[in-house]
Design an enzyme around this catalytic site. Structure first.
Site, short mmCIF file in Angstrom:
data_model
loop_
_atom_site.label_atom_id
_atom_site.label_comp_id
_atom_site.label_asym_id
_atom_site.label_seq_id
_atom_site.Cartn_x
_atom_site.Cartn_y
_atom_site.Cartn_z
N VAL A 1 0.82 -1.22 0.00
CA VAL A 1 0.00 0.00 0.00
C VAL A 1 0.85 1.27 0.00
O VAL A 1 0.32 2.38 -0.11
CB VAL A 1 -1.03 0.03 1.16
CG1 VAL A 1 -1.96 -1.16 1.09
CG2 VAL A 1 -0.34 0.12 2.52
N TYR B 1 3.18 3.42 22.04
CA TYR B 1 2.47 3.45 20.75
C TYR B 1 3.05 4.54 19.83
O TYR B 1 2.95 4.43 18.61
CB TYR B 1 0.97 3.63 20.97
CG TYR B 1 0.14 3.07 19.84
CD1 TYR B 1 0.21 1.72 19.50
CD2 TYR B 1 -0.70 3.89 19.11
CE1 TYR B 1 -0.56 1.21 18.46
CE2 TYR B 1 -1.48 3.38 18.07
CZ TYR B 1 -1.40 2.04 17.75
OH TYR B 1 -2.16 1.54 16.72
N LYS C 1 -2.43 7.02 13.63
CA LYS C 1 -3.86 6.71 13.82
C LYS C 1 -4.68 8.01 13.94
O LYS C 1 -5.84 8.05 13.52
CB LYS C 1 -4.07 5.82 15.04
CG LYS C 1 -3.51 4.41 14.91
CD LYS C 1 -4.10 3.63 13.76
CE LYS C 1 -3.69 2.17 13.81
NZ LYS C 1 -4.01 1.46 12.55
N LEU D 1 0.41 -10.18 14.68
CA LEU D 1 1.79 -9.92 14.24
C LEU D 1 2.16 -8.45 14.47
O LEU D 1 3.19 -8.13 15.06
CB LEU D 1 1.88 -10.26 12.75
CG LEU D 1 3.23 -10.61 12.16
CD1 LEU D 1 3.81 -11.82 12.86
CD2 LEU D 1 3.05 -10.90 10.66
P1 NAD Z 1 -1.52 -7.92 11.36
O1 NAD Z 1 -0.03 -7.93 11.47
O2 NAD Z 1 -2.21 -9.22 11.29
O3 NAD Z 1 -2.01 -7.02 10.15
C1 NAD Z 1 -1.29 -5.91 9.70
C2 NAD Z 1 -1.29 -6.01 8.19
O4 NAD Z 1 -0.68 -4.86 7.61
C3 NAD Z 1 -0.52 -7.25 7.70
O5 NAD Z 1 -1.36 -8.01 6.86
C4 NAD Z 1 0.61 -6.63 6.89
O6 NAD Z 1 0.99 -7.43 5.80
C5 NAD Z 1 -0.03 -5.33 6.45
N1 NAD Z 1 0.93 -4.35 5.95
C6 NAD Z 1 1.95 -3.75 6.63
N2 NAD Z 1 2.63 -2.94 5.79
C7 NAD Z 1 2.01 -3.03 4.58
C8 NAD Z 1 2.24 -2.46 3.30
N3 NAD Z 1 3.23 -1.60 3.08
N4 NAD Z 1 1.40 -2.80 2.28
C9 NAD Z 1 0.39 -3.68 2.47
N5 NAD Z 1 0.12 -4.26 3.66
C10 NAD Z 1 0.94 -3.94 4.68
O7 NAD Z 1 -2.02 -7.08 12.66
P2 NAD Z 1 -3.45 -6.52 13.05
O8 NAD Z 1 -3.33 -6.23 14.50
O9 NAD Z 1 -4.51 -7.40 12.54
O10 NAD Z 1 -3.51 -5.12 12.30
C11 NAD Z 1 -4.58 -4.72 11.44
C12 NAD Z 1 -4.97 -3.30 11.73
O11 NAD Z 1 -5.60 -3.25 13.01
C13 NAD Z 1 -3.82 -2.31 11.79
O12 NAD Z 1 -4.23 -1.09 11.23
C14 NAD Z 1 -3.60 -2.15 13.27
O13 NAD Z 1 -2.96 -0.93 13.60
C15 NAD Z 1 -5.03 -2.18 13.74
N6 NAD Z 1 -5.23 -2.39 15.18
C16 NAD Z 1 -4.67 -3.46 15.81
C17 NAD Z 1 -4.87 -3.64 17.16
C18 NAD Z 1 -4.25 -4.82 17.89
O14 NAD Z 1 -4.16 -4.77 19.12
N7 NAD Z 1 -3.84 -5.86 17.22
C19 NAD Z 1 -5.66 -2.73 17.89
C20 NAD Z 1 -6.25 -1.65 17.21
C21 NAD Z 1 -6.02 -1.49 15.86
#
Ligand code: NAD
Length: 255
Positions: free
Chosen positions: A65, A155, A162, A194
């Site tokens: 992305v 964070y 965010k 992850l």
């Molecule tokens: P995750 O590691 O499973 O997912 C993160 C994804 O981002 C991965 O699939 C990774 O391949 C992708 N990514 C990173 N850089 C990229 C790039 N340059 N191009 C395309 N894809 C890219 O972890 P997650 O926790 O499921 O994260 C998903 C979303 O949820 C994120 O925005 C994260 O900030 C948000 N989030 C997570 C939490 C938590 O506690 N896990 C809480 C609130 C929000």
């Protein structure tokens, strides 16, 4: 009749079966939606293909992305295969590990730009390329976190990203409401994934939720998936520009 019968959309952000995006995908599939997926690189492709296949998806495309060309190619392919889409799920974020370990004031210029580019600007670019495929409207949902609105230790630059993401949701929704395209965020409580493994003191964040959220527990991928399903479906037809918290109602201060 499923809530999402006849609807098609794309999910960015599945890395493995712990990903929030995967929780969303399962809910959408169960509600009858047809899904396309993207993966970041070849290593992740090996994980994403079987997961996507298990939900009957056949459109599984590479996309960094951080690249406009990649994003444009994904939506071009969707246009060729489907013509139009109904929804987009943006569940991607990235910051260099050292930026999340070091004090915030030591954030490098490059690290700041990279975190904001991948984690916030990508929503703007995605929306831009998705719009021509949503002539009759659609729904776009991104994933945020509490660190957007308060300083959460560890964070750091991701909190700034965010905040930019949530502001982007407001500006995009303000512009696109007239085209019947809704844009919202889900602000999820901490979940072991992850991406979360890079966040400082992550286990402490989980414990804080167990101690100080009204539900006295952390939330699940499935619960984030259900809230996202609501925002992507017609059940939320009057909702746009919102940040919807799925965090056990976290609102009890420390003593
Ligand atoms: P995750 O590691 O499973 O997912 C993160 C994804 O981002 C991965 O699939 C990774 O391949 C992708 N990514 C990173 N850089 C990229 C790039 N340059 N191009 C395309 N894809 C890219 O972890 P997650 O926790 O499921 O994260 C998903 C979303 O949820 C994120 O925005 C994260 O900030 C948000 N989030 C997570 C939490 C938590 O506690 N896990 C809480 C609130 C929000």
């Amino acid at each position: 009749m499923g809530l999402m019968d006849g609807k098609r959309g794309i999910i960015f952000g599945v890395a493995n079966d712990k990903s929030i995006a995967w929780g969303v995908a399962q809910q959408l599939h169960a509600a009858g939606a047809e899904l396309a997926f993207t993966y970041l690189n070849e290593a992740l492709e090996k994980r994403v293909r079987p997961l996507a296949g298990s939900l009957g998806s056949t459109i599984i495309l590479p996309c960094d992305v951080g690249s406009d060309d990649d994003i444009a190619a994904v939506f071009k392919e969707l246009e060729q295969q489907w013509g139009t889409i109904d929804f987009v799920v943006h569940a991607v974020a990235f910051a260099k590990r050292e930026e999340l370990k070091n004090p915030f004031h030591q954030t490098s210029r490059d690290g700041f730009a990279l975190a904001l580019d991948v984690s916030a600007y990508s929503l703007v670019a995605m929306t831009h390329y998705a719009l021509p495929l949503m002539p009759d409207g659609g729904s776009i949902v991104t994933m945020s976190y509490l660190g957007a609105v308060m300083a959460v230790p560890g964070y750091s630059v991701m909190g700034v990203a965010k905040a930019a993401l949530e502001a982007s949701v407001r500006y995009l929704s303000a512009e696109l409401g007239v085209q019947k395209v809704r844009v919202n965020a889900v602000s999820a409580g901490p979940i072991k994934t992850l991406a979360a493994s890079g966040v400082g003191n992550f286990n402490k964040k989980l414990r804080t939720m167990e101690e100080r959220s009204p539900l006295r527990r952390t939330v699940t991928q499935e619960e984030v998936g259900k809230a996202t399903l609501y925002l992507l479906s017609d059940l939320s037809s009057g909702v746009t520009g919102e940040v919807h918290y799925v965090d056990g109602g976290f609102n009890i201060s420390a003593e």
